[in-house]
Design a protein around this motif. Structure first.
Motif, PDB file in Angstrom:
ATOM      1  N   LEU A 136       0.825  -1.200   0.000  1.00 51.09           N
ATOM      2  CA  LEU A 136       0.000   0.000   0.000  1.00 51.09           C
ATOM      3  C   LEU A 136       0.868   1.262   0.000  1.00 51.09           C
ATOM      4  O   LEU A 136       0.630   2.194  -0.774  1.00 51.09           O
ATOM      5  CB  LEU A 136      -0.921  -0.004   1.218  1.00 51.09           C
TER       6      LEU A 136
ATOM      7  N   SER B 264       1.611   4.788  -2.744  1.00 53.05           N
ATOM      8  CA  SER B 264       0.995   5.961  -2.141  1.00 53.05           C
ATOM      9  C   SER B 264       1.932   7.156  -2.243  1.00 53.05           C
ATOM     10  O   SER B 264       3.060   7.048  -2.704  1.00 53.05           O
ATOM     11  CB  SER B 264       0.672   5.689  -0.667  1.00 53.05           C
TER      12      SER B 264
ATOM     13  N   ARG C  28      -4.205   6.545   4.820  1.00 49.07           N
ATOM     14  CA  ARG C  28      -5.493   6.010   4.384  1.00 49.07           C
ATOM     15  C   ARG C  28      -5.272   4.539   4.003  1.00 49.07           C
ATOM     16  O   ARG C  28      -4.614   4.233   3.020  1.00 49.07           O
ATOM     17  CB  ARG C  28      -6.022   6.787   3.196  1.00 49.07           C
TER      18      ARG C  28
ATOM     19  N   ASP D 179      -6.341   0.776   2.755  1.00 48.64           N
ATOM     20  CA  ASP D 179      -7.328   0.132   1.889  1.00 48.64           C
ATOM     21  C   ASP D 179      -8.068  -0.933   2.691  1.00 48.64           C
ATOM     22  O   ASP D 179      -7.760  -1.178   3.856  1.00 48.64           O
ATOM     23  CB  ASP D 179      -6.664  -0.444   0.632  1.00 48.64           C
ATOM     24  N   GLY D 180      -9.059  -1.567   2.080  1.00 46.48           N
ATOM     25  CA  GLY D 180      -9.898  -2.532   2.783  1.00 46.48           C
ATOM     26  C   GLY D 180      -9.124  -3.701   3.351  1.00 46.48           C
ATOM     27  O   GLY D 180      -9.344  -4.107   4.492  1.00 46.48           O
ATOM     28  N   ARG D 181      -8.201  -4.247   2.586  1.00 44.05           N
ATOM     29  CA  ARG D 181      -7.437  -5.415   3.029  1.00 44.05           C
ATOM     30  C   ARG D 181      -6.553  -5.074   4.225  1.00 44.05           C
ATOM     31  O   ARG D 181      -6.541  -5.781   5.224  1.00 44.05           O
ATOM     32  CB  ARG D 181      -6.577  -5.940   1.885  1.00 44.05           C
ATOM     33  N   THR D 182      -5.831  -3.965   4.115  1.00 48.85           N
ATOM     34  CA  THR D 182      -4.908  -3.585   5.187  1.00 48.85           C
ATOM     35  C   THR D 182      -5.669  -3.159   6.432  1.00 48.85           C
ATOM     36  O   THR D 182      -5.276  -3.478   7.556  1.00 48.85           O
ATOM     37  CB  THR D 182      -3.977  -2.452   4.707  1.00 48.85           C
ATOM     38  N   SER D 183      -6.780  -2.466   6.248  1.00 53.93           N
ATOM     39  CA  SER D 183      -7.623  -2.071   7.371  1.00 53.93           C
ATOM     40  C   SER D 183      -8.176  -3.299   8.089  1.00 53.93           C
ATOM     41  O   SER D 183      -8.211  -3.350   9.322  1.00 53.93           O
ATOM     42  CB  SER D 183      -8.758  -1.180   6.878  1.00 53.93           C
TER      43      SER D 183
END
Length: 163
Positions: free
Chosen positions: A49, A53, A113, A115-119
């Motif tokens: 990620l 970025s 910020r 992403d969905g996977r890392t969150s």
């Protein structure tokens, strides 16, 4: 008082000599294995990620990666010590280091910020860390996390402003 708190089990009953129950030992062993695996996945996904970025090739990226590496190493040490004995004192230091490393990662991610996977990875890790904190009766404060890293920067900047 600290000793008494450490000797109370999850349900508030006093343990004999700080020893853990078979159930707690299994929970600790399982959570330590999950943390080891999840921190490895989190490290890989966060690195990917960050590479894509605005933080790529910056000191901030290096600092975040270093904090996550320290968390990963703390999880590895914790897995090696936790769940294989009857005495929480044997792995208490590793548990504390793990929670401290996680707090440092939490602080370093404030403006990133995810992403969905890392969150999702980070959320699962935080749930496991709560379990560790409960077993050792440590405080685990992840209240800085608002569910949307970087998604609420204006509120953070404005909350201390005098109107």
């Amino acid at each position: 008082n600290d000793q008494r708190r450490r000797d109370d089990d999850y349900y508030g009953r006093r343990r004999r000599d700080g020893r853990v129950s078979d159930h707690e030992r299994r929970v600790l062993r399982d959570v330590s294995r999950r943390l080891d695996s999840r921190t490895r996945d989190f490290q890989r996904n966060l690195d990917r990620l960050l590479d894509n970025s605005r933080y790529d090739d910056t000191r901030r990226e290096d600092n975040i990666n270093q904090n996550v590496r320290q968390l990963r190493e703390a999880a590895d040490r914790f897995r090696d010590r936790a769940g294989d004995g009857n005495d929480l004192d044997r792995s208490e230091g590793e548990a504390r280091q793990l929670l401290d490393a996680a707090a440092q990662v939490n602080r370093s991610l404030r403006r990133v910020r995810l992403d969905g996977r890392t969150s999702s990875d980070w959320s699962q890790i935080r749930n496991d860390l709560r379990t560790v904190a409960d077993i050792y009766n440590f405080r685990f404060n992840d209240s800085d996390y608002d569910g949307r890293y970087g998604g609420n920067d204006d509120w953070r900047r404005d909350r201390n402003r005098r109107w």
